[in-house]
Design an enzyme around this catalytic site. Structure first.
Site, mmCIF file in Angstrom:
data_model
loop_
_atom_site.group_PDB
_atom_site.id
_atom_site.type_symbol
_atom_site.label_atom_id
_atom_site.label_comp_id
_atom_site.label_asym_id
_atom_site.label_seq_id
_atom_site.Cartn_x
_atom_site.Cartn_y
_atom_site.Cartn_z
ATOM 1 N N CYS A 383 0.835 -1.206 0.000
ATOM 2 C CA CYS A 383 0.000 0.000 0.000
ATOM 3 C C CYS A 383 0.875 1.264 0.000
ATOM 4 C CB CYS A 383 -0.973 -0.032 1.172
ATOM 5 S SG CYS A 383 -2.338 1.142 1.009
ATOM 6 N N HIS A 510 -3.407 -5.157 0.216
ATOM 7 C CA HIS A 510 -2.886 -5.655 1.497
ATOM 8 C C HIS A 510 -2.857 -7.187 1.487
ATOM 9 C CE1 HIS A 510 -2.768 -1.913 3.963
ATOM 10 N NE2 HIS A 510 -3.623 -1.502 3.039
ATOM 11 N N GLU A 512 -1.399 -9.203 3.358
ATOM 12 C CA GLU A 512 -1.366 -9.809 4.697
ATOM 13 C C GLU A 512 -2.739 -10.285 5.160
ATOM 14 O OE1 GLU A 512 -1.654 -5.268 5.592
ATOM 15 O OE2 GLU A 512 -0.905 -6.599 4.013
#
Length: 540
Positions: A383, A510, A512
């Protein structure tokens, strides 16, 4: 009929209610049941999207674009389920919907009150989660501790649920602390007794207790707690401090927690017991990693552990695959200069720059990314990290010395990162980002595509309002940057990479949020592979 489990907490906050709820959810799921997780947060914010990370920690994002409590990340990673807008409800959302209904005249002139209007809306959210998922079990965690003023409407609503759906379909699990007094060498049960008494005073009799403690609790103390709380001693479960997060589901299973829940709720599971063999292998691998890999994380909120919890968890997930412990060295971006970056990075096997907002620390991020690029240290940007990698490349490869992000300097001549066209006229901050799951088309022959097992299209979660300025695409490509992932319409740059580096990839999304302990996300998997230099060693 859907079964409802409500998890409450007492004595102190941060007892690990979310981890306990997730661990039970995992056991029930591994028995073949369909489980949905839900979190009620008593704060008046609509969502945590505009909250300071130092106060609230990470903002988690679901597939449907809900900005949610970080506990939803625990739910998804431990239970391995997808959450949604029905999984996180705040006091702010409840009051907003009730007041909107009042303004529309939906209450036909009635006096709007906490009971029944607020409590009815809370119950509606619980029921909606059941209806939209067709789950066997809904596990709802109530934020805060029993006795908090803010939690009172939620407690009243879950009390009413027992009558409305039938007592055989509702179970109350209360998490408390049994402190150990080192000076006296004894454990104290009085806080638990008082916490349960407080819960019973509002009409909720817990059906199971989860006792957080430093060490095993003697049977005589369990008997005492049972006597004072009216909870059968066989439904008093220990939650002992453990070295690994993965220990708790196994510890709960060893105490028969999932079977006792099924028995209480008359819940017949497709499997007679939870199959936890793969989980045991994961736990064994996590405790006995043979190598160590050091990753430097340069961020804006590094003082708070929870601010990047999904990122650090995703790094560990990838580490399990390569049989390496990930040592994360967190560095405050503001502290980085050209003079100290070499010292900061001297023992690092890789650099990660995660997401964030605002102008603070951007130059430190750019300095660290430049060092990684010039010294061929594996780099992963997320990001804001992707945006700063683009700015760094423009400044130091293209020679555009004033290159910047429009967020940092709206007046710059070379705004490499610009606000998205449909966000320019937004006046509000909250709820105005590009949020949720979006597709990205991957370029053939790139490291990115290899990281995602040669998939043509991936789906990843986003949270941003700025994007790469397409006016600079051609110049970047001529200088060696590859746009390895773009939106299907080719308008939005999703992923950049420098192919002649060991690993230099940055994503606007993102990654994750989709990493799981037994299925590390593609970019994290490839990043740790490059940083560690180790071969993958599958254990499941």
């Amino acid at each position: 009929m859907t079964k409802y489990i409500f998890v409450t907490g007492g004595v102190v906050s941060s007892l690990g209610k979310g981890i306990s709820a997730s661990s039970l959810g995992r056991l029930l799921k591994n028995r073949g049941l369909k489980v949905t997780m839900q979190k009620f947060d008593p704060y008046i914010n609509i969502d945590p999207g505009t909250m300071n990370p130092y106060q609230h920690g990470e903002v988690y994002v679901t597939d449907d674009g809900t900005e949610a409590d970080l506990d939803l990340g625990h739910y998804e990673r431990i239970v391995d389920v997808r959450t949604s807008k029905y999984s996180n409800v705040t006091t702010g959302k409840i009051y907003q919907e009730v007041l909107d209904k009042e303004r529309r005249g939906d209450y036909h002139g009635a006096t709007v009150q906490v009971i029944p209007h607020i409590t009815d809306m809370i119950k509606k959210k619980i029921m909606r989660a059941a209806l939209t998922t067709d789950s066997d079990v809904i596990i709802s965690e109530i934020g805060g501790t029993v006795g908090d003023i803010e939690s009172t409407p939620f407690m009243e609503a879950i009390r009413q649920m027992r009558r409305e759906v039938g007592e055989e379909n509702v179970m109350y699990i209360h998490c408390t602390l049994v402190p150990y007094l080192h000076a006296a060498h004894e454990m104290k049960t009085k806080p638990t007794q008082h916490s349960v008494a407080e819960l019973r005073s509002i009409g909720i009799q817990p059906n199971m207790l989860v006792l957080r403690a430093e060490k095993p609790i003697a049977q005589e103390l369990k008997n005492k707690i049972s006597t004072f709380t009216d909870v059968p001693v066989d439904r008093i479960i220990e939650s002992i401090d453990a070295p690994s997060l993965f220990d708790l589901p196994l510890a709960f299973q060893a105490q028969g927690m999932d079977q006792k829940v099924c028995d209480f709720l008359h819940l017949e599971s497709p499997k007679p017991e939870a199959d936890m063999e793969a989980w045991k292998k994961l736990d064994e691998r996590a405790k006995n990693l043979k190598n160590e890999t050091t990753i430097t994380l340069v961020g804006k909120y590094v003082e708070l552990e929870d601010a990047y919890i999904s990122v650090t968890d995703a790094l560990q997930h990838a580490g399990y695959l390569y049989d390496t412990k990930i040592k994360v060295n967190k560095v405050q971006a503001e502290d980085i200069t050209e003079d100290n970056i070499a010292e900061i990075m001297k023992d690092s096997d890789g650099l990660i720059v995660p997401g964030g907002f605002g102008t603070r620390g951007l130059e430190g991020m750019i300095t660290s990314i430049k060092y990684a690029r010039e010294h061929d240290i594996p780099f992963l940007g997320i990001c804001l990290g992707m945006q700063m990698a683009s700015v760094e490349f423009a400044r130091n490869v293209l020679g555009l010395k004033d290159a910047n992000s429009a967020e940092a300097n709206p007046d710059t001549k070379n705004n490499i990162i610009d606000i998205m066209a449909d966000k320019r006229d937004e006046e509000n901050i909250g709820g105005t980002l590009r949020l949720g799951l979006y597709p990205a088309t991957l370029k053939k022959g790139t490291k990115t595509r290899e990281a995602y097992d040669d998939q043509d299209v991936i789906q990843e979660r986003h949270r941003h309002r700025y994007e790469f300025n397409n006016e600079y695409r051609e110049a970047f490509e001529k200088a060696g940057m590859v746009f390895s992932g773009v939106s299907p319409d080719n308008h939005l740059v999703e992923i950049i990479e420098i192919p002649n580096k060991k690993f230099f990839i940055a994503a606007q999304y993102h990654p994750e949020f989709l990493s799981r302990p037994q299925r590390p996300e593609g970019l994290f998997k490839a990043f740790i592979g490059a940083a560690s230099g180790l071969p993958a060693q599958h254990f499941n």
